[in-house]
Design an enzyme around this catalytic site. Structure first.
Site, mmCIF file in Angstrom:
data_model
loop_
_atom_site.group_PDB
_atom_site.id
_atom_site.type_symbol
_atom_site.label_atom_id
_atom_site.label_comp_id
_atom_site.label_asym_id
_atom_site.label_seq_id
_atom_site.Cartn_x
_atom_site.Cartn_y
_atom_site.Cartn_z
ATOM 1 C CG ASP A 172 9.595 -25.193 6.555
ATOM 2 O OD1 ASP A 172 10.676 -24.643 6.844
ATOM 3 O OD2 ASP A 172 8.941 -25.860 7.362
ATOM 4 C CG HIS A 173 13.549 -20.362 6.052
ATOM 5 N ND1 HIS A 173 12.679 -20.015 7.042
ATOM 6 C CD2 HIS A 173 14.754 -20.492 6.647
ATOM 7 C CE1 HIS A 173 13.344 -19.937 8.174
ATOM 8 N NE2 HIS A 173 14.607 -20.213 7.970
ATOM 9 C CE LYS A 182 18.001 -22.654 7.821
ATOM 10 N NZ LYS A 182 19.042 -21.647 7.900
ATOM 11 N NE ARG A 208 -1.588 -1.388 3.551
ATOM 12 C CZ ARG A 208 -1.797 -1.424 4.847
ATOM 13 N NH1 ARG A 208 -3.019 -1.287 5.322
ATOM 14 N NH2 ARG A 208 -0.805 -1.580 5.704
ATOM 15 C CE LYS A 264 7.931 -19.234 10.337
ATOM 16 N NZ LYS A 264 8.680 -19.795 11.379
ATOM 17 C CG HIS A 312 11.517 -24.133 10.551
ATOM 18 N ND1 HIS A 312 11.005 -23.792 9.327
ATOM 19 C CD2 HIS A 312 11.654 -22.965 11.237
ATOM 20 C CE1 HIS A 312 10.842 -22.479 9.285
ATOM 21 N NE2 HIS A 312 11.215 -21.960 10.429
HETATM 22 N N1 LIG Z 1 10.278 -11.240 8.393
HETATM 23 C C1 LIG Z 1 10.719 -12.482 8.402
HETATM 24 O O1 LIG Z 1 11.908 -12.758 8.619
HETATM 25 C C2 LIG Z 1 9.769 -13.598 8.118
HETATM 26 C C3 LIG Z 1 10.241 -14.914 8.232
HETATM 27 C C4 LIG Z 1 9.380 -15.963 7.927
HETATM 28 C C5 LIG Z 1 8.089 -15.687 7.528
HETATM 29 N N2 LIG Z 1 7.647 -14.412 7.449
HETATM 30 C C6 LIG Z 1 6.263 -14.168 7.006
HETATM 31 O O2 LIG Z 1 6.281 -13.277 5.912
HETATM 32 C C7 LIG Z 1 5.137 -12.445 5.937
HETATM 33 C C8 LIG Z 1 5.587 -10.999 5.958
HETATM 34 O O3 LIG Z 1 6.339 -10.768 7.128
HETATM 35 P P1 LIG Z 1 7.141 -9.415 7.378
HETATM 36 O O4 LIG Z 1 7.966 -9.652 8.579
HETATM 37 O O5 LIG Z 1 7.787 -8.954 6.141
HETATM 38 O O6 LIG Z 1 5.955 -8.427 7.757
HETATM 39 P P2 LIG Z 1 5.933 -6.832 7.647
HETATM 40 O O7 LIG Z 1 7.287 -6.262 7.760
HETATM 41 O O8 LIG Z 1 4.877 -6.386 8.599
HETATM 42 O O9 LIG Z 1 5.428 -6.568 6.165
HETATM 43 C C9 LIG Z 1 4.104 -6.760 5.771
HETATM 44 C C10 LIG Z 1 3.947 -6.233 4.375
HETATM 45 O O10 LIG Z 1 2.585 -6.365 3.992
HETATM 46 C C11 LIG Z 1 2.166 -5.171 3.357
HETATM 47 N N3 LIG Z 1 0.721 -5.028 3.451
HETATM 48 C C12 LIG Z 1 -0.044 -4.867 4.558
HETATM 49 N N4 LIG Z 1 -1.333 -4.751 4.211
HETATM 50 C C13 LIG Z 1 -1.383 -4.855 2.856
HETATM 51 C C14 LIG Z 1 -2.421 -4.805 1.912
HETATM 52 N N5 LIG Z 1 -3.694 -4.641 2.266
HETATM 53 N N6 LIG Z 1 -2.104 -4.937 0.601
HETATM 54 C C15 LIG Z 1 -0.814 -5.092 0.209
HETATM 55 N N7 LIG Z 1 0.207 -5.144 1.062
HETATM 56 C C16 LIG Z 1 -0.079 -5.023 2.375
HETATM 57 C C17 LIG Z 1 2.933 -4.090 4.122
HETATM 58 O O11 LIG Z 1 3.122 -2.927 3.366
HETATM 59 P P3 LIG Z 1 2.130 -1.660 3.341
HETATM 60 O O12 LIG Z 1 1.894 -1.269 4.749
HETATM 61 O O13 LIG Z 1 2.928 -0.705 2.544
HETATM 62 O O14 LIG Z 1 0.920 -2.104 2.633
HETATM 63 C C18 LIG Z 1 4.299 -4.776 4.231
HETATM 64 O O15 LIG Z 1 5.017 -4.595 3.026
HETATM 65 C C19 LIG Z 1 4.343 -12.857 7.173
HETATM 66 O O16 LIG Z 1 3.394 -13.804 6.802
HETATM 67 C C20 LIG Z 1 5.408 -13.511 8.050
HETATM 68 O O17 LIG Z 1 4.865 -14.443 8.938
HETATM 69 C C21 LIG Z 1 8.464 -13.359 7.734
#
Ligand SMILES: NC(=O)c1ccc[n+]([C@@H]2O[C@H](COP(=O)([O-])OP(=O)(O)OC[C@H]3O[C@@H](n4cnc5c(N)ncnc54)[C@H](OP(=O)(O)O)[C@@H]3O)[C@@H](O)[C@H]2O)c1
Length: 510
Positions: A196-197, A201, A58, A167, A259
């Site tokens: 599942d990253h 690995k 967004r 995930k 994992h």
């Molecule tokens: N971070 C990690 O290391 C990690 C590891 C494993 C899995 N994950 C998974 O990956 C996913 C993302 O995690 P994250 O840590 O990157 O979360 P995050 O930093 O909160 O990012 C969420 C993203 O979603 C976008 N978003 C929110 N509402 C939206 C909408 N209505 N339309 C389009 N985009 C929207 C946000 O951007 P805007 O606010 O600009 O829309 C932001 O880019 C989650 O499911 C998490 O469980 C993350």
């Protein structure tokens, strides 16, 4: 098992032209993992000759804003240094489309933009949608893509359109089934790539090579020779910026369901018919998960230990207890440590206990799979040795140092016949002389090629939840099941040791 490997690739074939759309492009995962992984794939000449990366979230950003922020992230998180020339070649393929993925009209606009970017060749491009958003958007995004005509029938479509799903995939069996059902209304199972990253690995993939490309281990890989197995996941960090997510989730859901169960299933599978056909491996993995004995209420109490950390010291530094961490509810009962004893009740593994433990604020970060082989009879050495004859121990370290070690007994030099353990070591870094690629590199590349081998199938996810949902339900319903305490910087609660001592076992010192 020569035939398993004979179909392998002799050289890397670049995937066909791909437009990769990342939903959640302004988020943490995209910037810390996905963009650096894509940049490294580009530098290694693994990306398609024609590729587009289209960020969608967004936040209002221009293409150039997206490229600038991506450059900073790649400079900070990439495993190789940023090279300006390479960056210029890579980043000219990056675009950004402000998109609220919950709005059908925004997704339609996104579709038009992708088509325009493909410059009239869009039929030649496969579309790959990466869902790097909060899980509540997974189903709505898939539905909006379908409504906007951006999903093709895999049997009849001109191009491949696929969905990569991050995930967590559900929070129990029911929610995972529901999400599977919703995604399958819009995408066929063959189009869905659940990440599942851990499966990306190197060491985890090496489990298959280790087992099936060596003649010496597979004959021992069964209940006749294996005494027990331990799978350990330890982190020294607390919850950091993920406090509110972790507090709702707990470590059983966060790490074990995905994992550690993926590791377990690869470790225990029967030889698949082929390593090239995604379903042969996944069929065998599902059989392992289906064979895991489900625990009843009494067994949950006896075989699963949960705990939460109190304040303590890590590397000499004081750290707060879980309940004092920022963003954690003061009365939280989220488990930061879990240990469990499970059994894979099939012909090969019956009677071999498999101990799994996962914890936060333990002394160090390490993930290790340890196979303890049965001890030989010791009568020949009785009275001559310092140590009892020990288990031969095969340890597969998944992180931080990827490698394998084997503990064997040997005679120390000198006139006396004594027996002492020695370690044979193999580490990826020193043996192959190249750093391992990041897990996301391999997974993104495979998804572009349409190879789902290293992604989790719908039934695998459901079986994994099927094992743990009874545990979660007992914990929820029965307050009498204790949430033990452990000091940060220790190896967990004493009660977790008792899980093993009952069978004469002990956790390996890591
Ligand atoms: N971070 C990690 O290391 C990690 C590891 C494993 C899995 N994950 C998974 O990956 C996913 C993302 O995690 P994250 O840590 O990157 O979360 P995050 O930093 O909160 O990012 C969420 C993203 O979603 C976008 N978003 C929110 N509402 C939206 C909408 N209505 N339309 C389009 N985009 C929207 C946000 O951007 P805007 O606010 O600009 O829309 C932001 O880019 C989650 O499911 C998490 O469980 C993350």
């Amino acid at each position: 098992m020569h035939n398993l490997f004979s179909e392998g690739e002799s050289r890397i074939v670049r995937p066909p032209s791909t437009a990769l759309v990342i939903f959640g492009a302004s988020g943490d995962l995209t910037h810390r993992k996905l963009l650096p992984a894509l940049y490294n794939l580009y530098c290694d000449d693994y990306l398609p000759v024609n590729f587009l990366i289209i960020g969608a979230s967004r936040t209002r950003l221009s293409d150039q804003d997206f490229r600038d922020s991506a450059r900073e992230s790649v400079a900070s998180y990439s495993r190789r240094e940023l090279d300006s020339e390479k960056w210029a070649g890579f980043s000219k393929n990056m675009y950004y489309q402000p998109t609220d993925a919950s709005k059908e009209s925004d997704i339609s606009e996104l579709g038009k933009r992708i088509e325009a970017l493909c410059q009239g060749c869009h039929r030649d491009f496969n579309y790959l949608y990466y869902l790097a958003t909060a899980p509540r958007f997974f189903a709505p995004i898939s539905a909006n893509l379908k409504k906007a005509g951006l999903v093709e029938d895999p049997e009849q479509g001109m191009r491949r359109t696929s969905l990569i799903v991050e995930k967590p995939f559900g929070h129990d069996l029911e929610s995972a089934r529901e999400l599977n059902a919703k995604l399958r209304q819009n995408f066929a199972e063959s189009q869905i790539f659940r990440i599942d990253h851990y499966l990306g690995k190197e060491t985890v993939q090496n489990i298959l090579v280790f087992r099936f490309a060596n003649g010496i281990f597979e004959p021992l890989w069964n209940n006749k020779y294996v005494d027990h197995i331990q799978i350990s996941f330890a982190e020294s960090i607390g919850v950091g910026s993920r406090a509110s997510y972790f507090d709702r989730t707990g470590i059983l859901r966060d790490v074990v369901q995905n994992h550690l169960f993926q590791i377990l299933s690869l470790l225990c599978i029967e030889p698949p018919i082929s390593l090239s056909d995604p379903d042969s491996i996944r069929d065998e993995k599902v059989k392992v998960l289906r064979s895991v004995r489900r625990l009843n209420k009494e067994e949950v109490a006896a075989r699963v230990v949960r705990a939460q950390y109190d304040k303590g010291y890590i590397n000499g530094e004081p750290v707060p207890g879980y309940l004092q961490e920022d963003g954690i509810n003061s009365g939280s009962r989220a488990e930061t440590y879990v240990a469990m004893r499970i059994e894979v009740d099939n012909w090969r593994w019956s009677g071999v206990p498999i101990y799994i433990r996962a914890g936060k604020r333990l002394p160090r970060r390490i993930t290790e799979i340890t196979v303890f082989f049965k001890r030989p009879p010791g009568m020949l050495f009785r009275g001559r040795q310092v140590y009892d004859l020990d288990y031969n121990v095969l340890a597969i370290q998944v992180q931080p140092e990827e490698g394998i070690s084997l503990r064997i007994s040997a005679k120390p030099p000198g006139p006396r016949l004594r027996v002492e353990p020695v370690i044979m070591n193999f580490t990826y870094g020193s043996s192959f002389g190249v750093p391992s690629p990041e897990a996301y590199e391999r997974l993104l590349l495979d998804a572009m090629k349409g190879d789902a081998t290293l992604f989790t199938r719908d039934d695998e996810i459901e079986e994994a939840w099927g094992i743990l949902t009874p545990v979660l339900e007992v914990w929820k319903q029965d307050d009498a099941i204790p949430l033990y305490r452990y000091q940060a910087g220790s190896w967990g609660p004493l009660e977790a040791d008792a899980l093993l001592t009952a069978s004469g076992h002990a956790w390996r010192k890591l």
